[in-house]
Design a protein around this motif. Sequence first.
Motif, PDB file in Angstrom:
ATOM      1  N   SER A 249     -16.763 -11.386  10.594  1.00 53.74           N
ATOM      2  CA  SER A 249     -17.463 -11.245   9.314  1.00 53.74           C
ATOM      3  C   SER A 249     -17.161  -9.901   8.660  1.00 53.74           C
ATOM      4  CB  SER A 249     -18.971 -11.394   9.535  1.00 53.74           C
ATOM      5  OG  SER A 249     -19.666 -11.213   8.326  1.00 53.74           O
ATOM      6  N   ALA A 250     -17.171  -8.824   9.454  1.00 50.89           N
ATOM      7  CA  ALA A 250     -16.868  -7.485   8.932  1.00 50.89           C
ATOM      8  C   ALA A 250     -15.429  -7.403   8.437  1.00 50.89           C
ATOM      9  CB  ALA A 250     -17.122  -6.434  10.011  1.00 50.89           C
ATOM     10  N   ALA A 251     -14.511  -8.057   9.169  1.00 54.46           N
ATOM     11  CA  ALA A 251     -13.103  -8.045   8.769  1.00 54.46           C
ATOM     12  C   ALA A 251     -12.920  -8.774   7.443  1.00 54.46           C
ATOM     13  CB  ALA A 251     -12.241  -8.692   9.842  1.00 54.46           C
ATOM     14  N   GLY A 252     -13.659  -9.882   7.263  1.00 50.88           N
ATOM     15  CA  GLY A 252     -13.587 -10.618   6.000  1.00 50.88           C
ATOM     16  C   GLY A 252     -14.074  -9.785   4.833  1.00 50.88           C
ATOM     17  N   GLN A 253     -15.193  -9.056   5.026  1.00 50.96           N
ATOM     18  CA  GLN A 253     -15.722  -8.197   3.964  1.00 50.96           C
ATOM     19  C   GLN A 253     -14.788  -7.022   3.678  1.00 50.96           C
ATOM     20  OE1 GLN A 253     -18.352  -8.808   1.998  1.00 50.96           O
ATOM     21  NE2 GLN A 253     -18.470 -10.773   3.075  1.00 50.96           N
ATOM     22  N   ALA A 254     -14.154  -6.488   4.747  1.00 50.44           N
ATOM     23  CA  ALA A 254     -13.204  -5.384   4.551  1.00 50.44           C
ATOM     24  C   ALA A 254     -11.996  -5.849   3.738  1.00 50.44           C
ATOM     25  CB  ALA A 254     -12.754  -4.834   5.900  1.00 50.44           C
ATOM     26  N   THR A 255     -11.532  -7.069   4.026  1.00 48.30           N
ATOM     27  CA  THR A 255     -10.405  -7.637   3.273  1.00 48.30           C
ATOM     28  C   THR A 255     -10.785  -7.843   1.809  1.00 48.30           C
ATOM     29  OG1 THR A 255      -9.617  -8.769   5.260  1.00 48.30           O
ATOM     30  CG2 THR A 255      -8.800  -9.578   3.147  1.00 48.30           C
ATOM     31  N   ARG A 256     -12.018  -8.337   1.601  1.00 49.61           N
ATOM     32  CA  ARG A 256     -12.495  -8.540   0.231  1.00 49.61           C
ATOM     33  C   ARG A 256     -12.579  -7.208  -0.508  1.00 49.61           C
ATOM     34  NH1 ARG A 256     -17.564  -8.611  -2.071  1.00 49.61           N
ATOM     35  NH2 ARG A 256     -17.664  -9.768  -4.039  1.00 49.61           N
ATOM     36  N   MET A 257     -13.083  -6.168   0.156  1.00 50.29           N
ATOM     37  CA  MET A 257     -13.151  -4.834  -0.459  1.00 50.29           C
ATOM     38  C   MET A 257     -11.754  -4.316  -0.808  1.00 50.29           C
ATOM     39  SD  MET A 257     -16.088  -3.574  -1.112  1.00 50.29           S
ATOM     40  CE  MET A 257     -15.652  -1.845  -1.261  1.00 50.29           C
ATOM     41  N   GLN A 258     -10.798  -4.599   0.050  1.00 49.56           N
ATOM     42  CA  GLN A 258      -9.419  -4.179  -0.237  1.00 49.56           C
ATOM     43  C   GLN A 258      -8.891  -4.869  -1.490  1.00 49.56           C
ATOM     44  OE1 GLN A 258      -7.743  -5.003   3.761  1.00 49.56           O
ATOM     45  NE2 GLN A 258      -7.015  -2.888   3.752  1.00 49.56           N
ATOM     46  N   ARG A 259      -9.233  -6.172  -1.639  1.00 50.06           N
ATOM     47  CA  ARG A 259      -8.786  -6.899  -2.832  1.00 50.06           C
ATOM     48  C   ARG A 259      -9.454  -6.332  -4.084  1.00 50.06           C
ATOM     49  NH1 ARG A 259      -9.245 -11.719   0.344  1.00 50.06           N
ATOM     50  NH2 ARG A 259     -11.204 -12.235  -0.703  1.00 50.06           N
ATOM     51  N   ILE A 260     -10.742  -5.997  -3.972  1.00 49.42           N
ATOM     52  CA  ILE A 260     -11.449  -5.411  -5.119  1.00 49.42           C
ATOM     53  C   ILE A 260     -10.806  -4.094  -5.518  1.00 49.42           C
ATOM     54  CG2 ILE A 260     -13.619  -4.341  -5.851  1.00 49.42           C
ATOM     55  CD1 ILE A 260     -15.099  -6.473  -4.245  1.00 49.42           C
ATOM     56  N   ILE A 261     -10.486  -3.253  -4.528  1.00 51.17           N
ATOM     57  CA  ILE A 261      -9.874  -1.954  -4.821  1.00 51.17           C
ATOM     58  C   ILE A 261      -8.497  -2.133  -5.449  1.00 51.17           C
ATOM     59  CG2 ILE A 261      -8.844   0.067  -3.707  1.00 51.17           C
ATOM     60  CD1 ILE A 261     -11.278   0.062  -1.818  1.00 51.17           C
ATOM     61  N   GLU A 262      -7.730  -3.102  -4.941  1.00 50.23           N
ATOM     62  CA  GLU A 262      -6.403  -3.357  -5.522  1.00 50.23           C
ATOM     63  C   GLU A 262      -6.533  -3.817  -6.976  1.00 50.23           C
ATOM     64  OE1 GLU A 262      -3.468  -2.674  -4.316  1.00 50.23           O
ATOM     65  OE2 GLU A 262      -4.368  -1.895  -2.477  1.00 50.23           O
TER      66      GLU A 262
END
Length: 429
Positions: A249-262
């Motif tokens: 779950s944390a990895a999924g949220q981290a990936t989503r945050m990376q997409r938001i930052i990109e």
Amino acid sequence: MKNSGYDYWGIERSRFVLILVVGLLLGWMTSYWQASLIVSLFIYIIWLLYKIQQLHNWLEKGGRIKNVPDNDSVWERISYHILSIKKKNEKRKMRMSNLLKRFQGIITSLPYATVVLNGNNEIDWANKASAYLLGIRLKTDRGQRLENLLRIPKVQNLLDDNQQKEIEVSMLQDRQSKLAIQLIPIEKDLKLLIARDISERVSLQEMRKNFIANASHELRTPLTVIAGYLEIMQADNNLTDNLKQAVISAAGQATRMQRIIEDLLTLSRLENSELDDDKIENIHVAKLIKTIAKNEASIDKQAHILKLDIDESLSINGIESEIASVLTNLIHNAIRYTPEKTEINISWKTNASGCAVFSVKDNGNGIAAEHLSHLTERFYRIDKGRSQDKGGTGLGLAIVQHIVSRHKGQLDIQSEIGKGSEFSVILPI
């Protein structure tokens, strides 16, 4: 002046009858009936001409009340009506003059530069703020063509287009300061040009853009590290089931945050840069659409029905990576936010105006009308929970809007609940 019940025309008729009677008496006395009548009528006509000349001379001298001719009968009434009309006109002029003074006072006091132009773009009037913001002084610049005083290409294009729109330019006295200039056509030979200082607004926008860009850059590295550690932890077979689920779950949220930052960095780049002419090329859009549609269908595992209607020969000039981003966003959104088995029609054609149109139309659930105007805002979500479950960042359509605007295009969104949605990008060829 006699009261309104006085019979002015009766006096004039009596006078005319008296002239006829005198003529008849002279004819009876002299036996020259015809000559007597002609002479009498001639004298009456001479008297009328005299009265007309009196009236004419009075009007030529201004028609003042103290110089009213000494008249009676209908001539007195005519003079009275002329004076009444003149008095009403003077009152009307006074009201208009006071209204104009008040209007000029309001316009003069405005903090915005206001310039009135005629059909030839010559200055008819300008307020005090025009001197500071535009360097236009009414005393010396009245009658001058505006483009001769403001030698700014954007201003000249605005005057040539003669349409109500707004442009942003640098102030003449301080190149760091910004002006918003708007032209308002009022009549065929009358225009209003308004300029206001937007330096503070532009400065705040720049601060916001810089903050987002800097914050995104600063967050990118630690997030990459966190995502890397979470990936390593996911591969650890010694993790308990409870911990493994938390790590996933944390990895999924981290990936989503990376997409938001990109996406934030992409938006920041689009906002802080102009379209680079050196990177513009002729784009074979049909090929891009086919490739993107094939990839999305593969990821979707054929859960939706994609239909293509493409003009293979139609191409545009632009930056290929940005146009590809627009195509991907719209096709991906249509698949992501519609139920399975939804039919999605993707077309690439020219419209009646000769522009290239890329459209993605579905027969899904549709979007309520109150949401349509907000869809291109950052992080705007129709259903927050549903959008996050789908993995969206809330920035896709904002990016699409910026790219389309950079390419001098237009994004049009049409939708109706229960009938589906259509997203169209209109681009110049």
